[in-house]
Scaffold this motif. Structure first.
Motif, short mmCIF file in Angstrom:
data_model
loop_
_atom_site.label_atom_id
_atom_site.label_comp_id
_atom_site.label_asym_id
_atom_site.label_seq_id
_atom_site.Cartn_x
_atom_site.Cartn_y
_atom_site.Cartn_z
N HIS A 81 20.53 52.97 50.70
CA HIS A 81 20.55 52.47 49.32
C HIS A 81 19.27 52.94 48.63
CE1 HIS A 81 24.13 49.96 49.55
NE2 HIS A 81 23.77 49.74 50.80
N LEU A 82 19.42 53.88 47.72
CA LEU A 82 18.23 54.49 47.11
C LEU A 82 17.41 53.47 46.33
CD1 LEU A 82 19.51 57.99 45.97
CD2 LEU A 82 18.10 57.40 47.94
N ALA A 83 18.07 52.54 45.66
CA ALA A 83 17.31 51.54 44.88
C ALA A 83 16.35 50.78 45.81
CB ALA A 83 18.27 50.59 44.18
N ALA A 112 19.97 52.44 38.85
CA ALA A 112 19.48 51.57 37.77
C ALA A 112 19.91 50.12 38.00
CB ALA A 112 20.01 52.08 36.41
N SER A 113 21.17 49.93 38.39
CA SER A 113 21.68 48.57 38.62
C SER A 113 20.99 47.91 39.80
CB SER A 113 23.19 48.61 38.90
OG SER A 113 23.88 49.16 37.83
N GLY A 114 20.79 48.69 40.87
CA GLY A 114 20.14 48.13 42.04
C GLY A 114 18.73 47.65 41.74
N ILE A 115 18.03 48.40 40.96
CA ILE A 115 16.66 48.01 40.60
C ILE A 115 16.69 46.82 39.64
CG2 ILE A 115 14.60 48.78 39.33
CD1 ILE A 115 15.22 51.61 40.61
N ARG A 145 15.57 47.04 34.12
CA ARG A 145 16.50 48.14 34.34
C ARG A 145 15.87 49.43 33.82
NH1 ARG A 145 22.16 49.23 34.85
NH2 ARG A 145 22.68 51.06 33.60
N PRO A 146 15.46 50.32 34.72
CA PRO A 146 14.89 51.58 34.25
C PRO A 146 15.99 52.55 33.82
CG PRO A 146 15.00 51.61 36.64
CD PRO A 146 15.53 50.26 36.20
N GLY A 147 15.64 53.49 32.95
CA GLY A 147 16.52 54.64 32.76
C GLY A 147 16.43 55.51 34.01
N VAL A 148 17.50 56.20 34.34
CA VAL A 148 17.50 57.06 35.53
C VAL A 148 18.06 58.43 35.16
CG1 VAL A 148 18.40 57.39 37.87
CG2 VAL A 148 17.73 55.10 37.12
N THR A 178 22.81 60.72 34.33
CA THR A 178 21.89 59.83 33.63
C THR A 178 22.44 58.40 33.61
OG1 THR A 178 22.95 60.43 31.54
CG2 THR A 178 20.86 61.51 32.04
N ALA A 179 21.55 57.46 33.61
CA ALA A 179 21.90 56.08 33.29
C ALA A 179 20.98 55.65 32.16
CB ALA A 179 21.71 55.16 34.50
#
Lengths: 260, 260
Positions: B22-24, B150-153, B160-163, B184-185
């Motif tokens: 899980h990258l987040a 983004a959701s995981g973070i 919620r960061p932009g990704v 992109t997110a």
């Protein structure tokens, strides 16, 4: 573990640039105004527009007489024949390589400096309220433009920043404009990792990092199109200066061009 | 006058990424290790390689049987026919648009996601010492990959960061590789300044800023090819989030493509 970081600062307070202005002096004054001073390792990005303005690289549309070729191309791409003539005048005139694509509203050419871009990089916007009817051309030698700025700052401060002259280009297959490097002083346009290994000890294969274009693109994050922020300072970048490189090394040679 | 600035931080301490990771979570642990925490407005860039690894996007070369078409193309471009087959499998299979250029050592195709790039973005390096003979493919849906990070973070931190998911592409006419945005997110891939005015009140004409590609390219300044720094944090960027945009909007539609 300490995280590597770099800072990008857009320089406010630059005046409207006129032909004959010394950009190094204007930049130094703006640095003072923003309470900034140069540090070793700094890199400056400078938008081509103010370089071209300082160098007087303008043509008055009303003084241009279009050739038969310009008139023919202008019909195809639906542009003012005089502007097409100005665009053709920026190429090397070689019919087999100068014109890359013509479409409605689009004229993509190879600039005499090798850059493939729309309208030979000629610009009408941001010329100033009294400059309607003038065209702004790309610098004649953007490496020399960068060198002049780096030297001017070095003479005044004793610190010589790297300099990248930038312009925003379109590109095939991807929408939107991205800043690219037209000229460099000290900053290596390309960093070659060939012969280096990846994180697992395997040889890297495709490894030419377009460093000066990365710097140029990054500057676009602060130099918004509708703000008067043509100069950015990049601080904290890990780079090694070079005296030999030219931003022309970013131009792919004709014999490697698969997309004429 | 206060100078606008932004900071780019490369995140150290990420472990080797494996399928199913899980990258987040990995990013949050690395942020902790670097004594960093998320702030509103942050943007993360994440290299495609770790996204593809986490998503298990690998193929074993020895298990690929090349078609007659792959063998024919492999001869022209002097590549392993099995790798050529893997590349063709990443396109949409449409013969008129899938293959963009073949030359010695070069196979440029249109990925099924629309990206025009060498080898369909397939990579062999950085796969890990025990992964020789495996190919790493691009993510199936890089916007979804970005959204998941983004959701995981957001779930863990409330912020919620932009990704932006990045990969390094070559390009026509210019040498060297540059990071571009694959997914992109929240971050708008393109910011459209059409209708806005320049600093002198004249209407801007060509004004599509490839924001996500600028962010991707900037991350290349810290994510050096031979260092294990696949994630960067961009702080201080002025941007407005969007839920609708996809990095696919950076892909120029086929009917606008002048360089097939």
């Amino acid at each position: 573990m300490k995280a590597p970081r770099l800072t990008l600062i857009a320089l406010p307070g630059l005046p409207e640039v006129c032909a004959g202005d010394h950009l190094a002096e204007l930049i130094l004054a703006a640095m003072d105004g923003a309470e900034l001073s140069f540090q070793a390792g700094d890199v400056l990005t400078v938008a081509q527009k103010i370089v071209s303005k300082a160098e007087g690289r303008t043509r008055r549309i009303s003084e241009i007489t279009p050739s038969a070729q310009a008139i023919e191309i202008a019909e195809k791409c639906q542009k003012d024949p005089r502007k097409v003539q100005a665009i053709l005048d920026e190429t090397n005139g070689d019919k087999s390589t100068a014109i890359v694509r013509i479409a409605e509203g689009v004229l993509i050419v190879r600039h005499q400096q090798g850059w493939v871009c729309a309208n030979a990089g000629i610009d009408e916007s941001n010329l100033g309220a009294d400059k309607q009817g003038e065209l702004l051309l790309l610098p004649l030698d953007a490496d020399a433009s960068a060198e002049k700025i780096a030297s001017g700052i070095e003479q005044a401060t004793g610190i010589r920043p790297g300099v990248v002259i930038t312009d925003s280009f379109g590109r095939p297959w991807r929408r939107g404009l991205l800043n690219v490097a037209l000229g460099t002083a000290d900053v290596p346009p390309i960093v070659d990792w060939i012969g280096e290994q990846d994180a697992y000890g395997r040889p890297l294969t495709v490894t030419q990092q377009a460093l000066a274009d990365e710097i140029a693109a990054a500057s676009g994050l602060l130099s918004l199109k509708n703000a008067a922020l043509p100069v950015c300072l990049l601080r904290g970048l890990h780079w090694q200066g070079t005296k030999e490189a030219s931003a022309r090394t970013l131009v792919r040679p004709l014999n490697e061009d698969l997309f004429r």
